[in-house]
Scaffold this motif. Structure first.
Motif, PDB file in Angstrom:
ATOM      1  N   THR A  27       0.812  -1.221   0.000  1.00  9.90           N
ATOM      2  CA  THR A  27       0.000   0.000   0.000  1.00  9.90           C
ATOM      3  C   THR A  27       0.842   1.265   0.000  1.00  9.90           C
ATOM      4  OG1 THR A  27      -0.124   0.075   2.426  1.00  9.90           O
ATOM      5  CG2 THR A  27      -1.826  -1.204   1.265  1.00  9.90           C
ATOM      6  N   ALA A  28       2.160   1.139   0.170  1.00  7.07           N
ATOM      7  CA  ALA A  28       3.019   2.318   0.194  1.00  7.07           C
ATOM      8  C   ALA A  28       4.432   1.931  -0.192  1.00  7.07           C
ATOM      9  CB  ALA A  28       3.013   2.961   1.577  1.00  7.07           C
ATOM     10  N   THR A  29       5.155   2.882  -0.751  1.00  7.20           N
ATOM     11  CA  THR A  29       6.568   2.694  -1.036  1.00  7.20           C
ATOM     12  C   THR A  29       7.362   3.728  -0.251  1.00  7.20           C
ATOM     13  OG1 THR A  29       6.480   4.169  -2.953  1.00  7.20           O
ATOM     14  CG2 THR A  29       6.153   1.809  -3.352  1.00  7.20           C
ATOM     15  N   VAL A  30       8.566   3.348   0.140  1.00  2.00           N
ATOM     16  CA  VAL A  30       9.444   4.233   0.895  1.00  2.00           C
ATOM     17  C   VAL A  30      10.762   4.357   0.151  1.00  2.00           C
ATOM     18  CG1 VAL A  30      10.652   4.638   3.056  1.00  2.00           C
ATOM     19  CG2 VAL A  30       8.401   3.555   3.085  1.00  2.00           C
ATOM     20  N   THR A  31      11.157   5.565  -0.161  1.00  2.00           N
ATOM     21  CA  THR A  31      12.474   5.822  -0.728  1.00  2.00           C
ATOM     22  C   THR A  31      13.301   6.517   0.335  1.00  2.00           C
ATOM     23  OG1 THR A  31      11.749   7.928  -1.663  1.00  2.00           O
ATOM     24  CG2 THR A  31      11.598   5.992  -3.070  1.00  2.00           C
ATOM     25  N   ASP A  32      14.597   6.290   0.304  1.00  2.00           N
ATOM     26  CA  ASP A  32      15.469   6.828   1.345  1.00  2.00           C
ATOM     27  C   ASP A  32      16.708   7.437   0.715  1.00  2.00           C
ATOM     28  OD1 ASP A  32      17.860   6.454   3.357  1.00  2.00           O
ATOM     29  OD2 ASP A  32      16.032   6.448   4.561  1.00  2.00           O
ATOM     30  N   SER A  33      17.077   8.622   1.176  1.00  2.00           N
ATOM     31  CA  SER A  33      18.294   9.263   0.710  1.00  2.00           C
ATOM     32  C   SER A  33      18.913  10.028   1.865  1.00  2.00           C
ATOM     33  CB  SER A  33      17.988  10.219  -0.448  1.00  2.00           C
ATOM     34  OG  SER A  33      19.155  10.908  -0.847  1.00  2.00           O
ATOM     35  N   ALA A  34      20.078   9.601   2.277  1.00  2.00           N
ATOM     36  CA  ALA A  34      20.814  10.271   3.352  1.00  2.00           C
ATOM     37  C   ALA A  34      19.962  10.435   4.604  1.00  2.00           C
ATOM     38  CB  ALA A  34      21.338  11.618   2.885  1.00  2.00           C
ATOM     39  N   GLY A  35      19.177   9.402   4.920  1.00  2.00           N
ATOM     40  CA  GLY A  35      18.375   9.431   6.129  1.00  2.00           C
ATOM     41  C   GLY A  35      17.047  10.120   5.997  1.00  2.00           C
ATOM     42  N   VAL A  36      16.708  10.591   4.792  1.00  2.00           N
ATOM     43  CA  VAL A  36      15.417  11.250   4.558  1.00  2.00           C
ATOM     44  C   VAL A  36      14.481  10.265   3.873  1.00  2.00           C
ATOM     45  CG1 VAL A  36      14.213  13.123   3.385  1.00  2.00           C
ATOM     46  CG2 VAL A  36      16.461  13.525   4.397  1.00  2.00           C
ATOM     47  N   GLN A  37      13.304  10.059   4.460  1.00  2.00           N
ATOM     48  CA  GLN A  37      12.327   9.132   3.898  1.00  2.00           C
ATOM     49  C   GLN A  37      11.302   9.879   3.049  1.00  2.00           C
ATOM     50  OE1 GLN A  37      10.522   7.071   7.209  1.00  2.00           O
ATOM     51  NE2 GLN A  37      11.991   5.417   7.118  1.00  2.00           N
ATOM     52  N   ILE A  38      10.949   9.285   1.918  1.00  2.00           N
ATOM     53  CA  ILE A  38       9.825   9.764   1.114  1.00  2.00           C
ATOM     54  C   ILE A  38       8.827   8.619   1.038  1.00  2.00           C
ATOM     55  CG2 ILE A  38       9.062  10.661  -1.111  1.00  2.00           C
ATOM     56  CD1 ILE A  38      11.848  11.767  -1.537  1.00  2.00           C
ATOM     57  N   VAL A  39       7.690   8.795   1.705  1.00  2.00           N
ATOM     58  CA  VAL A  39       6.689   7.744   1.819  1.00  2.00           C
ATOM     59  C   VAL A  39       5.533   8.089   0.883  1.00  2.00           C
ATOM     60  CG1 VAL A  39       5.201   6.442   3.369  1.00  2.00           C
ATOM     61  CG2 VAL A  39       7.339   7.428   4.227  1.00  2.00           C
ATOM     62  N   THR A  40       5.279   7.237  -0.102  1.00  2.00           N
ATOM     63  CA  THR A  40       4.208   7.447  -1.068  1.00  2.00           C
ATOM     64  C   THR A  40       3.174   6.346  -0.918  1.00  2.00           C
ATOM     65  OG1 THR A  40       5.761   8.463  -2.628  1.00  2.00           O
ATOM     66  CG2 THR A  40       3.629   7.762  -3.493  1.00  2.00           C
ATOM     67  N   SER A  41       1.973   6.713  -0.501  1.00  2.00           N
ATOM     68  CA  SER A  41       0.899   5.728  -0.331  1.00  2.00           C
ATOM     69  C   SER A  41       0.087   5.621  -1.614  1.00  2.00           C
ATOM     70  CB  SER A  41      -0.022   6.135   0.827  1.00  2.00           C
ATOM     71  OG  SER A  41       0.661   6.054   2.065  1.00  2.00           O
ATOM     72  N   THR A  42      -0.194   4.391  -1.985  1.00  2.00           N
ATOM     73  CA  THR A  42      -0.996   4.132  -3.181  1.00  2.00           C
ATOM     74  C   THR A  42      -2.381   3.602  -2.845  1.00  2.00           C
ATOM     75  OG1 THR A  42       0.002   1.923  -3.322  1.00  2.00           O
ATOM     76  CG2 THR A  42       1.040   3.698  -4.587  1.00  2.00           C
ATOM     77  N   ALA A  43      -2.571   3.161  -1.594  1.00  2.00           N
ATOM     78  CA  ALA A  43      -3.867   2.624  -1.166  1.00  2.00           C
ATOM     79  C   ALA A  43      -3.902   2.649   0.359  1.00  2.00           C
ATOM     80  CB  ALA A  43      -4.059   1.197  -1.672  1.00  2.00           C
TER      81      ALA A  43
END
Length: 404
Positions: A27-43
């Protein structure tokens, strides 16, 4: 002075992961760069039977009277609940702070119109401080006043010299006692006519609202339409909020600051120094703005306009910018458990409201329907507290139970 310490930004992602499952899929994907999370929910992550609900009948109802001054609530600008169940209500219309018991019965009223200690000119914010102390912010007097749990006036702090004398509006209090505030640039008679989104600073103020302030982020304010006229000392500018236009929202919880621009579905979670912790996103585009939506908004905009002003106001409406899509959301707040409640944009404030709820990791849990004609002011672990308007447009403070 204002010390710059951060700006609102997003870092590129380098690591992709999946999180949350519903009906057997991510239901979500998490990308990480230098300790920063980008959480994208799809459902939504909630499975069937896990969805929270709000009771349709209120647990508490205060107000709705236009004859009893203790229950005639006028332009309520803040509501909060004490730990013992009592309710505090800040009324801009009566320039009073009123306290009710846990059953909704009036107990006491404090303050009056004026500029003396404990008095109000334009009370616009109510803060629930540690120890059930209350804080109020007065836009006109530019000060924060403190009241005890029984409503007794304690002290006040001026913001007139805060951040170099800029007009600052405290928004929330961090757990170290510092304040998140908006430093507005404001409009003047020389403001350029037409549509604008002025730059605003989000600043962190010292606990005593001293002169120094750290810039946390730079944001765009609400889209406005400026009409100017006159000349010389008689020059003037009239400011209108653009219906269904973009705006920014922000709040704080514990030691984190939440900032978003509703042109798209994105909310940044920042540390007090302005550095980015997490970006919360939701896949998809906001719904398109239809002709029917615009017709409803126009009718509401012109509803109470006197006949002699109808042509002028219609011309203003006709010049407003038109946007292809609705704002991604209206506003957001964080409950005591760290869940982020994001209020979906509505065509009219009287329309039924829906909140998307994200957990403390930024993952979308699901949506909760809110009562119609209701504006939430405070969300507890198991209750929703705010203002409801009846068919006579009278204000009620209502509390609804949250079923989890």
């Amino acid at each position: 002075m204002i010390r710059r310490s951060g700006v609102l930004f997003l870092l590129p992602a380098v690591l992709l992961a999946a999180c949350g499952e519903a009906a057997g899929h991510s239901t979500a994907t998490v990308t990480d760069s230098a300790g920063v999370q980008i959480v994208t929910s799809t459902a939504p992550a909630w499975a069937e039977g896990e969805t929270w609900t709000i009771d349709t009948a209120p647990e508490l109802d205060i107000g709705g009277s236009d004859t009893d001054p203790h229950y005639d609530l006028l332009d309520v600008s803040g509501v909060t609940r004490f730990h013992d169940g009592r309710i505090a209500v800040l009324s801009a219309g009566s320039s009073q702070l009123m306290i009710y018991d846990s059953a909704g019965a009036w107990m006491s009223s404090h303050g009056r119109a004026g500029e003396g200690p404990g008095e109000f000119r334009a009370p616009g914010k109510l803060f629930h401080l540690p120890g059930d102390t209350l804080g109020t912010f007065d836009y006109q007097l530019r000060r924060v006043s403190r009241f005890g749990p029984d409503g007794t006036f304690l002290s006040s702090l001026s913001t007139a010299q805060t951040a170099g004398g800029k007009f600052v509006v405290p928004n929330a209090r961090l757990d170290d006692g510092s304040w998140l505030a908006r430093a507005a640039s404001g409009f003047t008679p020389d403001s350029k006519p037409g549509a604008t989104r002025p730059l605003e600073l989000l600043v962190r103020l010292t606990p005593d609202l001293g002169p120094e302030a750290d810039t946390v982020a730079t944001v765009l304010g609400s889209e406005s339409w400026v009409v100017s006229g006159g000349s010389g000392k008689d020059r003037f500018a009239t400011i209108w909020g653009v219906p269904l236009g973009p705006s920014s929202a922000y709040t704080a919880h514990d030691s984190l600051i939440y900032v978003g621009d509703n042109v798209r579905y994105g909310i940044s979670v920042l540390r007090p120094d302005g550095s980015l912790v997490r970006s919360i996103r939701r896949a998809g585009e906001p719904p398109p703005v239809t002709d029917d939506m615009l017709a409803r908004v126009k009718a509401d905009f012109l509803e109470d306009v006197p006949p002699e002003q109808l042509a002028e106001q219609t011309a203003i409406w006709d010049n407003f910018p038109r946007h292809e899509r609705m704002p991604a959301y209206d506003d957001f707040t964080v409950d005591p458990d760290g869940n982020l409640w994001v209020m979906r944009a509505r065509v009219l404030r009287s329309d039924p409201a829906t909140a998307d709820i994200f957990d403390s990791s930024g993952r979308l849990l699901g949506a909760v329907a809110l009562p119609a004609n209701f504006t939430p002011f405070e969300i507890g672990s198991d209750y929703l507290l705010g203002i409801w308007r009846d068919e006579m447009d009278l204000q009620h403070v209502r509390m609804y139970s949250i079923r989890k």
